[in-house]
Design a protein around this motif. Structure first.
Motif, PDB file in Angstrom:
ATOM      1  N   LEU A 627      28.578  45.342  38.048  1.00  0.00           N
ATOM      2  CA  LEU A 627      29.185  46.673  37.525  1.00  0.00           C
ATOM      3  C   LEU A 627      30.987  46.569  37.974  1.00  0.00           C
ATOM      4  O   LEU A 627      31.019  46.932  36.364  1.00  0.00           O
ATOM      5  N   LEU A 628      31.332  45.365  38.310  1.00  0.00           N
ATOM      6  CA  LEU A 628      32.490  44.987  38.660  1.00  0.00           C
ATOM      7  C   LEU A 628      32.831  43.636  37.763  1.00  0.00           C
ATOM      8  O   LEU A 628      34.395  44.020  37.406  1.00  0.00           O
ATOM      9  N   LYS A 629      31.884  42.764  37.469  1.00  0.00           N
ATOM     10  CA  LYS A 629      32.305  42.054  36.510  1.00  0.00           C
ATOM     11  C   LYS A 629      33.237  41.122  37.118  1.00  0.00           C
ATOM     12  O   LYS A 629      34.101  40.411  36.780  1.00  0.00           O
ATOM     13  N   THR A 630      32.906  40.787  38.755  1.00  0.00           N
ATOM     14  CA  THR A 630      33.156  39.631  39.391  1.00  0.00           C
ATOM     15  C   THR A 630      32.440  39.180  39.977  1.00  0.00           C
ATOM     16  O   THR A 630      31.449  39.308  40.595  1.00  0.00           O
ATOM     17  N   GLU A 631      32.954  37.689  40.873  1.00  0.00           N
ATOM     18  CA  GLU A 631      32.009  36.746  41.051  1.00  0.00           C
ATOM     19  C   GLU A 631      31.805  37.514  43.013  1.00  0.00           C
ATOM     20  O   GLU A 631      32.537  37.774  43.224  1.00  0.00           O
ATOM     21  N   VAL A 632      31.049  37.137  43.412  1.00  0.00           N
ATOM     22  CA  VAL A 632      31.107  37.398  44.756  1.00  0.00           C
ATOM     23  C   VAL A 632      30.926  35.614  45.857  1.00  0.00           C
ATOM     24  O   VAL A 632      30.301  34.844  44.968  1.00  0.00           O
ATOM     25  N   LEU A 633      31.457  35.605  46.540  1.00  0.00           N
ATOM     26  CA  LEU A 633      32.202  34.733  47.130  1.00  0.00           C
ATOM     27  C   LEU A 633      31.343  35.081  48.880  1.00  0.00           C
ATOM     28  O   LEU A 633      31.406  36.182  49.335  1.00  0.00           O
TER      29      LEU A 633
END
Length: 669
Positions: A627-633
């Motif tokens: 949903l946030l269109k961001t990669e998880v690190l």
């Protein structure tokens, strides 16, 4: 300044010369005052705090000698000498550098270009001998003078200045009950004079001391074999930490050095231990006296635990009585009645403090005290300063002010964490975050080199462990206890992944997946819970589960099923361990590709093939389906561990936190 720092490093590098953070050095010279262009006499002296061995220019206070000497004219007398510490601020040159210490007057008022004040074991042995003044004369002749005990401060500086002026042949003095001071016209001469006093005292004690100053070995109090005593230390430590943390949570340190074990095996150790330490630096860390277990080394463990619990009650009552005997209306409140040092014959010494360094230094100082007692008893009788004087220093307003100036502790200070799979990826990021927030971190990994590298980077402790082995897990928890006194925070992160369709998944794949994550998490949680319950300090167990624990995806039966197992372990243990104030929570990450040990070991290639994307684009693929269109690190998962354990969620247990950038199908219901 360079000569001064070099001298400090040489003297501070050898613990025979002075204890950690103990003593100070100074140098006087002429410099140009930038405000007037005139020449001005200055003194550089080690400021409050810091260690000689690692002293830097930033750790020096810089004062004008003319103003420092002028303080003699406004000195209100010994009854009000504490007021002079604030007056040092009016003597600072420019920014002044570090805060001046209580010993500034000793350096500034003595008429010598270079002055050292040190706490060598050999010098304190002479200083605490019943006939210390006569011994000083016998050992040194007129080269070293005797200064009767006086609390550090302005008056002691005046006393030493007068003694130097009246003894032109003297190169220094022995300070009764305290340490030594030496001087010289050059830095090299001052250093040589300090070492002459220390080495001469050492030589005298070696040549004239009786061979068994602590008496004969008592049967049953001999040191246990190394493996046995370390196993017993690990078993005892959580109980001892609980007792030492009655007033405030402590970190522990274990020492089984030959000096400690020999002292505890001898007949005179009960008499000497109750006398406590003498040097102010020592007992400020070790407290006025240790708690000594009075049972033979071979006593049953349950008997030792019962006895130390009873002795702890007595210790607290005795300490409260000590405070009441000497406290006045303006004394600071009692800081805590728990021991900082616990001595167990045959096993060793357990020391405690607000962090690992403080606990370790307290233990080092008590070893110093043992050496001092040995030296004094070998040629005389150990006679530390009076109890009332110890109280005056322990509850000195200047010491209280120093405590008030200390920075606030970090959120996880006094917490002991163990992170499985801590050598790489998410576990490595978690270990770094917990250490940065003040925790003592045990980095547990099956890869010994990776664990060691991460532990070295964060100042933690590495442990090599296969989490599928009951014995290995028990040993890892025991290592955590030996390193820090127990365990407060567990992160079950160790894992692997098998990505195969159902028909290609073998029983061996299934067993291997479940052995590492489901069985491994269970074993680690069980062994940690034993320690946490014994400590009675509460605790946190965090499972790094997965979005896959609640989301059904293709070709992932073994991995997803074991993650669901872990997720339910969170709920089950939260329900069971809540009565002990142990909180159990989970974190459900997804798509943590970058830096991941699992993804780099073949899982990434397998998942990329399933989704039909290049492996190097897998992180971007996972990000675009969120949903946030961001990669998880890995750092994002570490942030969640911190949020769960640092206190703001103190009333939360049984929770699973998604760290997946938003996967609607994995929303918890």
């Amino acid at each position: 300044m360079e000569e001064l720092l070099a001298r400090a490093h040489t003297l501070g590098a050898d613990r025979r010369n002075t204890n950690y953070a103990g003593g100070n050095v100074s140098a006087k010279a002429t410099a140009t005052d930038p405000a007037t262009g005139d020449e001005v006499d200055l003194m550089w002296v080690k400021g409050s705090g810091g260690d000689l061995g690692t002293l830097t220019a930033a750790g020096l206070a810089v004062l004008r000698l003319d103003r420092l000497h002028a303080l003699v004219n406004v000195y209100p007398g010994a009854d009000r000498e504490d007021e002079m510490v604030a007056a040092f601020d009016y003597c600072l040159h420019g920014h002044g550098g570090a805060a001046p210490s209580i010993d500034t007057a000793m350096h500034g008022l003595v008429d010598a270009s270079h002055v050292d004040h040190l706490h060598p074991d050999s010098g304190i042995a002479v200083a605490t001998a019943a006939d210390g003044e006569d011994l000083t004369r016998k050992i040194f002749g007129d080269r070293v003078a005797w200064v009767p005990w006086r609390r550090p401060g302005f008056q002691l500086g005046l006393d030493i200045a007068a003694i130097k002026a009246g003894n032109p042949a003297a190169i220094g003095c022995v300070l009764g009950g305290h340490g030594i001071t030496a001087w010289g016209s050059t830095s090299a001469e001052c250093e040589a004079n300090s070492l002459e006093i220390i080495r001469t005292a050492e030589q005298y004690l070696a040549e004239h001391g009786k061979p068994e100053p602590f008496g004969p070995v008592v049967e049953g109090f001999e040191p246990l074999p190394e493996e046995d005593r370390r196993a017993r230390a690990a078993a005892l430590f959580p109980t001892l930490r609980r007792l030492a943390s009655t007033d405030s949570r402590q970190i522990g340190h274990f020492t089984d050095s030959p000096e400690v074990l020999d002292f505890l095996s001898r007949s005179e150790h009960p008499r000497l231990a109750v006398l406590g330490t003498s040097c102010p630096d020592h007992f400020l860390r070790t407290k006025v006296a240790p708690l000594v277990v009075d049972l033979p080394a071979v006593s049953p463990l349950d008997d030792v635990i019962a006895r130390v619990s009873a002795l702890h009650e007595t210790y607290r009552a005795d300490y409260a009585a000590y405070y009441s005997r000497h406290a006045t209306a303006d004394s600071p409140p009692m800081r805590g009645a728990d021991p900082a040092i616990i001595l167990v014959p045959g096993v060793g010494m357990f020391s405690f403090g607000r962090d690992k360094q403080t606990a370790r230094v307290a233990g080092e100082f008590y070893v110093n005290a043992i050496n001092v007692m040995r030296g004094a008893e070998s040629v005389s009788r150990y006679t530390p300063i009076d109890e009332s004087e110890k109280f005056r220093i322990e509850y000195w307003e200047l010491e209280e002010a120093k405590l008030r100036r200390m920075p606030a502790p970090k959120p996880l200070a006094t917490r002991i964490a163990l992170v499985t799979g801590g050598g790489s990826g998410i576990g490595k990021a978690i270990a770094h975050r917990l250490a940065a927030e003040g925790a003592c971190v045990v980095v547990a990994d099956r890869d010994a080199q990776s664990a060691a590298e991460v532990a070295s980077a964060i100042g933690g402790t590495p442990v090599t462990v296969d989490v599928t082995s009951e014995e290995a897990v028990a040993e890892a928890i025991a290592e955590a206890c030996l390193a820090y006194g127990g365990v407060d925070l567990i992160v079950n992160n160790a894992g692997l992944s098998v990505s195969k369709p159902l028909l290609e998944t073998t029983a061996a794949d299934w067993d291997r997946q479940h052995d590492v994550m489901a069985r491994g998490s269970f074993l680690v949680s069980r062994e940690a819970a034993r320690v946490m319950i014994t400590q009675d300090l509460g605790g946190d167990i965090v499972y790094i589960a997965s979005k896959n624990a609640v989301f059904a995806g293709p070709n992932n039966i073994a991995y997803s099923a074991t993650k669901a197992d872990q997720a339910h372990q969170v709920r089950l243990l939260a329900a069971e361990l809540g009565a002990y104030r142990i909180r159990v929570n989970g974190i459900n990450p997804d798509g943590v590709v970058r830096g991941s040990g699992i993804f780099s070991s073949g899982w990434g290639a397998q998942r990329a093939e399933v989704y039909g994307v290049p492996e190097e684009k897998l992180g971007e693929f996972y990000a675009q389906r969120t949903l946030l269109k961001t990669e998880v690190l890995p750092e994002h998962v570490a942030n969640a561990v911190f949020a769960l354990t640092a206190g703001d969620l103190s009333h939360t247990t049984g929770l699973h936190i998604p760290v997946d950038a938003g996967v609607a199908a994995a929303f918890l219901r």
